[in-house]
Design an enzyme around this catalytic site. Structure first.
Site, PDB file in Angstrom:
ATOM      1  N   LEU A 239       2.751   3.890  -3.236  1.00  0.00           N
ATOM      2  CA  LEU A 239       1.662   4.755  -2.747  1.00  0.00           C
ATOM      3  C   LEU A 239       0.409   4.552  -3.604  1.00  0.00           C
ATOM      4  O   LEU A 239      -0.164   5.507  -4.142  1.00  0.00           O
ATOM      5  CB  LEU A 239       2.121   6.222  -2.772  1.00  0.00           C
ATOM      6  CG  LEU A 239       3.389   6.502  -1.957  1.00  0.00           C
ATOM      7  CD1 LEU A 239       3.798   7.957  -2.086  1.00  0.00           C
ATOM      8  CD2 LEU A 239       3.186   6.129  -0.484  1.00  0.00           C
ATOM      9  N   HIS A 240      -0.057   3.273  -3.695  1.00  0.00           N
ATOM     10  CA  HIS A 240      -1.162   2.929  -4.592  1.00  0.00           C
ATOM     11  C   HIS A 240      -2.269   3.996  -4.635  1.00  0.00           C
ATOM     12  O   HIS A 240      -2.652   4.485  -5.694  1.00  0.00           O
ATOM     13  CB  HIS A 240      -1.838   1.626  -4.127  1.00  0.00           C
ATOM     14  CG  HIS A 240      -0.947   0.456  -3.966  1.00  0.00           C
ATOM     15  ND1 HIS A 240      -0.531  -0.310  -5.027  1.00  0.00           N
ATOM     16  CD2 HIS A 240      -0.404  -0.107  -2.851  1.00  0.00           C
ATOM     17  CE1 HIS A 240       0.217  -1.314  -4.570  1.00  0.00           C
ATOM     18  NE2 HIS A 240       0.309  -1.207  -3.269  1.00  0.00           N
ATOM     19  N   ASP A 241      -2.845   4.273  -3.451  1.00  0.00           N
ATOM     20  CA  ASP A 241      -4.055   5.102  -3.412  1.00  0.00           C
ATOM     21  C   ASP A 241      -3.782   6.546  -3.832  1.00  0.00           C
ATOM     22  O   ASP A 241      -4.671   7.222  -4.365  1.00  0.00           O
ATOM     23  CB  ASP A 241      -4.652   5.081  -2.003  1.00  0.00           C
ATOM     24  CG  ASP A 241      -5.152   3.698  -1.615  1.00  0.00           C
ATOM     25  OD1 ASP A 241      -5.472   2.903  -2.517  1.00  0.00           O
ATOM     26  OD2 ASP A 241      -5.235   3.418  -0.404  1.00  0.00           O
TER      27      ASP A 241
END
Ligand code: BDR
Ligand code: CA
Length: 310
Positions: A239-241
């Site tokens: 879930l990078h962002d």
């Protein structure tokens, strides 16, 4: 209450990040702007609108920004990771939203900054095109930016090319302008950290069972999760962002280091970040010292995101 602006290209992980910001009691999500990236601008914009409606935040204005990179068109989008609609083929599940704010992304960002009594945090979680245009067109508004919390870059390699991470690779000239040329306080949240913040199957099951928003977000993940699971050889969803937005809503969530960095714009390293970690050497010309996120309490971060998306 501190105000937050999000510039985004939803995108599965952008969807989680937007929901986190829309539900955060700590910040006032003042506007969302969209940019090309994971998929084309029409889809990223439709997804941002629908996601805000799903979060019961149709009050948040949304404006569309750049449909391509500043100088060279990006070579490819990331539909193979996020699905051709940006949400794993599930975007039709999103509710309707009253509609776009006319005038475009940069005027909306500028208006929020100009009208805010206090400086505003901006979290760019897609290619940096809109932010480069904002800083170029409205240099007088720079003091109104409290901090840029940018998801992007990889200090030890990329995910789009061997050297470059997707958001910076998609518009390296914009990234150079924002990260190196400008003097706005900046925190870069690179993939070196976001990959470590992976969530697993039980985390996604808990999200799905937590309520309608959690179930909707989980429904966007199967092909995205399959992509990362096959890439990394273990069940994981990245879930990078959302990692960057967690820091934007709760400053101090991520541990940072101050590092001189630059962004390469030519050659096989186009779009890559170089961080100068040499000791006792002053920053070289063409580098700027910014904050880079290097660590966090991984379990606390996962618990925070899960708790807020319930
Ligand atoms: C970044 O690229 C996009 O695919 C994701 O949404 C994230 O912003 C990760 O490299
Ligand atoms: Ca993104």
């Amino acid at each position: 209450m501190p105000r937050l602006l999000i510039d985004t290209d939803p995108g599965v992980d952008d969807a989680f990040a937007l929901a986190l910001a829309a539900r955060a009691p700590e910040v006032d999500l003042a506007a969302v702007t969209t940019v090309f990236g994971n998929v084309g601008l029409p889809a990223t914009t439709a997804n941002a609108l629908g996601l805000l409606a799903a979060c019961e935040r149709p009050d948040v204005p949304v404006a569309a920004g750049a449909a391509r990179a500043l100088v060279f068109p990006a070579v490819r989008e990331a539909g193979h990771v996020h699905g051709e609609d940006g949400l794993s083929g599930q975007s039709a599940r999103l509710p309707r939203h009253p509609g776009l704010t006319p005038g475009g992304a940069v005027p909306l960002l500028a208006r929020v900054l100009a009208e805010s009594p206090e400086p505003v945090t901006i979290a760019p979680i897609g290619p940096l095109t809109n932010i480069a245009l904002l800083l170029a067109a409205y240099p007088d508004l720079k003091p109104k930016i409290a901090r840029l919390v940018v998801m992007g870059g990889g200090l030890t390699g990329g995910n789009s090319t061997p050297a470059a991470e997707f958001n910076l690779w998609a518009d390296p000239e914009a990234a150079y302008r924002v990260l190196v040329e400008e003097d706005v306080p900046t925190l870069l949240v690179p993939i070196d950290l976001t990959y470590r913040c992976a969530v697993d199957g039980p985390w996604l099951d808990a999200l799905r069972d937590s309520g309608p928003l959690g179930a909707l977000l989980e429904s966007f993940t199967p092909s995205y999760r399959a992509h990362y699971t096959s890439l990394l050889g273990r069940d994981c969803t990245i879930l990078h962002d959302a990692v960057a937005v967690a820091e934007a809503i709760l400053p101090g969530t991520l541990r940072t280091e101050r590092l001189p960095i630059t962004v390469q714009t030519t050659g096989p390293g186009r779009g890559a970040v170089i961080a100068d970690r040499r000791l006792g050497v002053p920053p070289s010309p063409g580098y700027r010292e910014i904050d880079v996120a290097v660590d966090t309490d991984l379990d606390a971060l996962r618990a925070l995101v899960l708790d807020r998306l319930r």
